[in-house]
Design an enzyme around this catalytic site. Structure first.
Site, PDB file in Angstrom:
ATOM      1  CG  HIS A 204      -4.853 -11.608   8.835  1.00 26.12           C
ATOM      2  ND1 HIS A 204      -3.759 -11.063   8.198  1.00 26.12           N
ATOM      3  CD2 HIS A 204      -4.481 -11.766  10.129  1.00 26.12           C
ATOM      4  CE1 HIS A 204      -2.772 -10.913   9.047  1.00 26.12           C
ATOM      5  NE2 HIS A 204      -3.182 -11.328  10.226  1.00 26.12           N
ATOM      6  CE  LYS A 206      -4.760  -7.166  10.878  1.00 23.61           C
ATOM      7  NZ  LYS A 206      -4.203  -8.350  10.227  1.00 23.61           N
ATOM      8  CG  ASP A 211     -20.475   9.259   8.824  1.00 26.74           C
ATOM      9  OD1 ASP A 211     -21.300   8.451   9.280  1.00 26.74           O
ATOM     10  OD2 ASP A 211     -20.057  10.245   9.453  1.00 26.74           O
ATOM     11  CG  HIS A 379       2.313  -6.936  12.756  1.00 35.04           C
ATOM     12  ND1 HIS A 379       1.059  -6.455  12.403  1.00 35.04           N
ATOM     13  CD2 HIS A 379       2.143  -8.277  12.965  1.00 35.04           C
ATOM     14  CE1 HIS A 379       0.181  -7.437  12.414  1.00 35.04           C
ATOM     15  NE2 HIS A 379       0.804  -8.556  12.744  1.00 35.04           N
ATOM     16  CE  LYS A 381       0.123  -7.602   8.829  1.00 32.78           C
ATOM     17  NZ  LYS A 381       0.842  -8.692   9.281  1.00 32.78           N
ATOM     18  CG  ASP A 386      10.211  -0.086 -10.688  1.00 36.45           C
ATOM     19  OD1 ASP A 386      11.234  -0.545 -10.138  1.00 36.45           O
ATOM     20  OD2 ASP A 386       9.764  -0.537 -11.752  1.00 36.45           O
TER      21      ASP A 386
END
Length: 461
Positions: A204, A206, A211, A379, A381, A386
């Site tokens: 999952h 991404k 470079d 969507h 996450k 704090d």
């Protein structure tokens, strides 16, 4: 024979010594869903924990190429709670703390992919891309065209995509890239001899590394909906662009996954160049997945929440916390920490939507503030703790992300980034409906029954 098989499966579930809630869920499925339950267990219930992605020798070889100097955590000008979090991440993931990074936060796909495509065009030596979904649509075609142009001028390109996440993508889409000299591989490709042992595990992550100097990590895949939204609303997500030493950490995560699939060890010096400081952000990368002794990211979230003194802000598309995380949020709220959870009012999965709703009443009773995002699908996450800790990545606040998916999150230690993340959260909050316990208790009986049924299955969804 069927009864003996079912009993045998139940014995395996119990003796596996998993989370008792998860074990009970599987026992219920096996007992009350004849045939279907057994099929589900064969495909989705087997434990992957004992397996290893790459050998310790390869891991050592890759980590030797991480030239970033070791930081004495005790000398950092961070709170004791943050130092504990960093040490825990190192114990769980063996990932160093990288200081001196510059971070750019994207909250829309259009903004992210405009910058992303420009960075790809400017690549000189190589591009490493890893996505759960790489669609053959308008955006996917734009990314592919850029990659083809880069390959034509000699840029080395490696693309890793999740096989299940890209099941709907025709093979010719990736074949065209392969014919142009781009190395393209599916992660955990599903074939019939391996179907039962692999189908429940998804990569999952991404991640993109360009470079060895520019990196991307977050919640956005390559698909039109991340830019154009859905028919019924916008698509709200969060992604990061990183410059600085932490790009080596992203490179290490990609290299481990690539080595697992392709048996090619990306340990050459060009993949881990010496990087100067580009900003003030400290970053630690945390990989999570079904392989390994611990549930890395769940434990890091748990430590961060229990350490919180003032506030815990969470954005997630699915809210199915483990029992320990649920208790941690309730405990923090009861201790008068400002705990806020934001989830979408409407989801792309009705099953997960109802399962998420089943946890809301107990959160509200403890004083957790719950918000339903209304313009479209939330969507993102993210977790903001704090004043100096934020986490952005691919990990949903649910059982699947914590137990079954290969995930990656950036844990960021920077007051300026934390302040910006809080500003984004408060801005999103203006587009939310806050849930009040008195009214939530009066939702339709049928909805409550469905929620309860979905909750029983939540540990194995």
């Amino acid at each position: 024979m069927y009864a003996i098989t079912i009993l045998g499966a139940i014995v395996i579930v119990i003796t596996d010594n998993r989370n008792p809630v998860k074990s009970l869920a599987w026992v219920i499925v096996l007992l009350f869903l004849p045939v279907v339950g057994l099929v589900f267990y064969i495909f989705f219930g087997q434990n992957f924990k004992a397996k290893h992605m790459v050998s310790r020798r390869i891991k050592r070889k890759l980590r030797k190429r991480d030239y970033h100097s070791i930081v004495n955590i005790d000398t950092l000008s961070l709170s004791e709670e943050s130092k504990q979090e960093i040490k825990l991440c190192h114990s769980l993931c063996s990932m160093p703390y990288y200081s001196g990074n510059r971070i750019k936060i994207f909250t829309t796909g259009r903004e992210k992919f405009d910058q992303y495509l420009q960075d790809l065009e400017n690549a000189r030596e190589y591009i490493h891309i890893q996505y759960y979904i790489f669609e053959d649509d308008h955006l996917g075609a734009r990314v592919k065209e850029v990659l083809l142009r880069c390959a034509a001028r000699g840029v080395q390109i490696r693309v890793l995509y999740d096989d299940v996440g890209c099941w709907s993508v025709k093979k010719r889409f990736f074949k065209e890239m392969q014919e142009a000299g781009i190395a393209v591989r599916p992660f955990l490709e599903i074939s019939f001899p391996q179907l039962a042992s692999r189908i429940n595990y998804r990569n999952h992550r991404k991640i993109t590394v360009i470079d060895g100097r520019i990196g991307y990590i977050g919640g956005m895949n390559i698909a039109d909906r991340y830019v154009e939204g859905l028919k019924w609303g916008t698509w709200r997500d969060t992604h990061l662009r990183i410059e600085g030493p932490a790009v080596q950490g992203l490179q290490l995560l990609f290299a481990v996954d690539w080595s697992f699939e392709c048996k090619e060890v990306l340990s050459a010096p060009q993949f881990f160049p010496l990087l100067e400081d580009r900003g003030n952000s400290g970053i630690q990368l945390a990989p999570g997945g079904p392989i390994g002794e611990w549930s890395n990211i769940a434990m890091l979230f748990l430590k961060a929440i229990t350490n919180a003194k003032k506030s815990v802000y969470i954005q997630t598309p699915y809210f199915l916390p483990t029992d320990s995380l649920s208790k941690a949020l309730q405990t923090a709220a009861l201790a008068k920490v400002d705990v806020r959870v934001m989830i979408p009012e409407r989801s792309d999965s009705q099953i997960l939507r109802y399962a998420s709703f089943s946890y809301i009443a107990e959160m509200l009773k403890a004083g957790v503030k719950v918000y339903f995002y209304q313009p479209g699908l939330l969507h993102a996450k993210t977790i903001i703790i704090d004043d100096e800790l934020s986490s952005v990545g691919s990990t949903n606040f649910d059982f699947r992300s914590f137990e079954h998916n290969f995930e990656a999150n950036a844990f960021i230690y920077d007051r300026e980034v934390n302040s910006e993340m809080k500003r984004i959260f408060i801005e999103d909050q203006q587009h939310c409906r806050r849930i009040i316990l008195h009214y939530w208790r009066h939702r339709p009986l049928l909805q409550r029954v469905i929620e309860s049924l979905m909750r029983l299955m939540s540990p194995i969804l």
